[in-house]
Design a protein around this motif. Sequence first.
Motif, PDB file in Angstrom:
ATOM      1  N   SER B  70      77.153  70.873  25.568  1.00 50.23           N
ATOM      2  CA  SER B  70      76.831  69.558  26.129  1.00 50.23           C
ATOM      3  C   SER B  70      75.708  69.665  27.140  1.00 50.23           C
ATOM      4  CB  SER B  70      78.063  68.939  26.798  1.00 50.23           C
ATOM      5  OG  SER B  70      79.080  68.748  25.850  1.00 50.23           O
ATOM      6  N   ASP B 189      77.274  64.416  20.352  1.00 49.25           N
ATOM      7  CA  ASP B 189      78.120  65.398  21.027  1.00 49.25           C
ATOM      8  C   ASP B 189      79.585  65.117  20.689  1.00 49.25           C
ATOM      9  OD1 ASP B 189      79.238  67.306  22.645  1.00 49.25           O
ATOM     10  OD2 ASP B 189      78.270  66.648  24.489  1.00 49.25           O
ATOM     11  N   GLU B 190      80.111  65.838  19.730  1.00 53.45           N
ATOM     12  CA  GLU B 190      81.488  65.679  19.238  1.00 53.45           C
ATOM     13  C   GLU B 190      81.826  64.224  18.899  1.00 53.45           C
ATOM     14  OE1 GLU B 190      84.625  67.825  21.140  1.00 53.45           O
ATOM     15  OE2 GLU B 190      83.210  68.957  22.358  1.00 53.45           O
TER      16      GLU B 190
HETATM   17 MG   LIG Z   1      80.926  69.379  25.568  1.00 54.96          MG
END
Ligand SMILES: [Mg+2]
Lengths: 296, 304
Positions: B70, B189-190
């Motif tokens: 991240s 991000d995910e």
């Molecule tokens: Mg992360």
Amino acid sequence: MPIILDKVSHIYGEDTTMPVRALDNVSLVLPDGQFIGLIGHTGSGKSTLVQHLNGLMKATSGAIYFNGEDIDSDGFDRKMLRARVGLVFQYPEHQLFETDVFSDVCFGPKNLGLSKKEIDLRAYEALKLVGLEDDYFYQSPFDLSGGQKRRVAIAGVLAMKPDVLILDEPTAGLDPRGRDEILDQIARLKQETGITVVLVSHSMDDVAKYVDRIIVMNKGRVLYDDEPKEVFKRYRELEAVGLAAPQVTYIMKALREKGYDVSDEATTIGEAREEIKNYFARLVAARKERQGAEDA
Amino acid sequence: MSSTQQNFAGCGDREGKMGIVKVRDLIYEYIRRDEEGNVEGITTAVDDVSLDIRQGEFVAVLGHNGSGKSTLAKHLNAILYPTEGTVWVDGKDTKDDAAVWDIRQTAGMVFQNPDNQIIGQVVEEDVGFGPENMGVPTKEIWERVEESLKAVGMYQYRKYSPNKLSGGQKQRVSIAGVIAMHPKCIVLDEPTAMLDPQGRREVIRAVRALNDVERITVILITHYMEEVIYADRVYVMDKGRIALQGTPREVFSEVEKLKELRLDVPQVTLLAHELRREGFPMPKGVLTDQEFLEALEHCVSAVM
Ligand SMILES: [Mg+2]
Ligand SMILES: Nc1ncnc2c1ncn2[C@@H]1O[C@H](COP(=O)(O)OP(=O)(O)OP(=O)(O)O)[C@@H](O)[C@H]1O
Ligand SMILES: Nc1ncnc2c1ncn2[C@@H]1O[C@H](COP(=O)(O)OP(=O)(O)O)[C@@H](O)[C@H]1O
Ligand SMILES: [Mg+2]
């Protein structure tokens, strides 16, 4: 401490123009010592359901019994219920608030009125159990990565040593090893202490691997409630409600369709591997027999 | 000569052909301070990372919790700036203040939790916010909203209130909101971490279509190994560094190595790997059910 739900419904915004019936007449028995998987599409009512189990939400109609007592009755000890039924929320960032990780995990046991020593010990054990490294113990929980926050939130509930442990999508955002480690630890904890575990999960692979009973929710109702094998046999119906079978189940089905004489009931890698190995062992045995017959 | 200097030299030479994202010797340190502002500790979240991503590529980033994914991603749209090293997005140095808005427009970002990203009361309104803030003329805003919602298969829900949507649908609306800003690159991000299986399928399908059809560069961070098999390239991070990179097949051939890095391989890859270890003549890096079936046919021929 069995929990019984008797025709529980929950309506959000009952007196608004747009009420939402999140739970619709749900009746369930959760006996001691089971490992239960709760699955369902997003919005099917899983989070709403589990928040009823520790009295955080109140049923619009119906009744919930903890150890035979109606949790909504006058003399019922709600504080005890919160302590006995530990809930790890779906969004860990909502659950963290202390200035450092260790204090955060201590918060629950502190409320149980334990000694300082016991509190620290429990917090330490719980943080070890979820695999958070010591370096992070005295950092702000807000400075952690997503997966690290989740571990802290789980540790906070484990430190309460509840009789019923409810985990609302605990592995979302965990790395694969972390996912396996935490679920292994929880399975071991369940084995050793006989607690009841309710695992809300979107991972069919995890559910197949750990639980002995699956409850499938669909639009606020219980669609299936059975052993994993039986539930995953209905993979078409599961797909129709936003779910699926474990990935290996699809592989085994594809093999069967190709004419392989294997069972398509395998739900874990181990079962699939054994099934395929046995199939090949039969092939080899048959070949030997043929050759034996030709030689004779 | 250190690799750092070589990289910088290379950067000058290839200036003209620079990819959409170029990262050189990136180090990022989070500095923790106490109330008085004294430094309490330093976490090196990204530790000497260099990478190049070409326009139109689909790149996946894997790595254990806290490995720096991240943090790296936040450099790509100038939310964070390098402690050391340089990040260029579409040829622009993210440290250049004048370029920040261009960069945020070039590289859009989608996060994990669908509920924190949607602000509008109605789907189409939410998707229109980005272009509106950019000063896009009203008529064009509506065109962009329509095309973006169509790209993620959410056009029929344009009049819905976002809180009536499932997680997967909300996440596709978030993606539409990003693509309405016409980015060249989208960093996710995910995006599927909170979704049910169907929601996950929908989002991944939408992301692949953006990449295949619209040629938008995709950078996908995920903990679901199955989502990575469609990528052109995979980077695996470990403690702030890039530990492994290659095509999905190359990376997923390294089952034991990935396990050491706290990762996994897709279930079908793992099944093939376990059979291989039992002596089956299975190739390494089986990625799909189809490949598995073919490989098993070979195993059958081998014993007949
Ligand atoms: Mg992360
Ligand atoms: N705001 C912050 N302040 C201080 N340290 C931070 C902060 N955010 C992240 N970190 C630390 O930086 C490192 C990298 O974190 P990052 O969020 O980039 O990891 P990640 O790979 O995205 O992890 P995850 O898979 O859990 O999302 C970790 O050690 C983390 O604790
Ligand atoms: N706080 C709330 N207010 C209003 N509606 C809600 C609230 N929480 C959940 N809902 C609605 O209740 C239904 C069930 O949601 P939830 O229990 O969160 O499902 P799940 O956990 O299975 O995703 C959904 O329609 C959801 O939109
Ligand atoms: Mg939920």
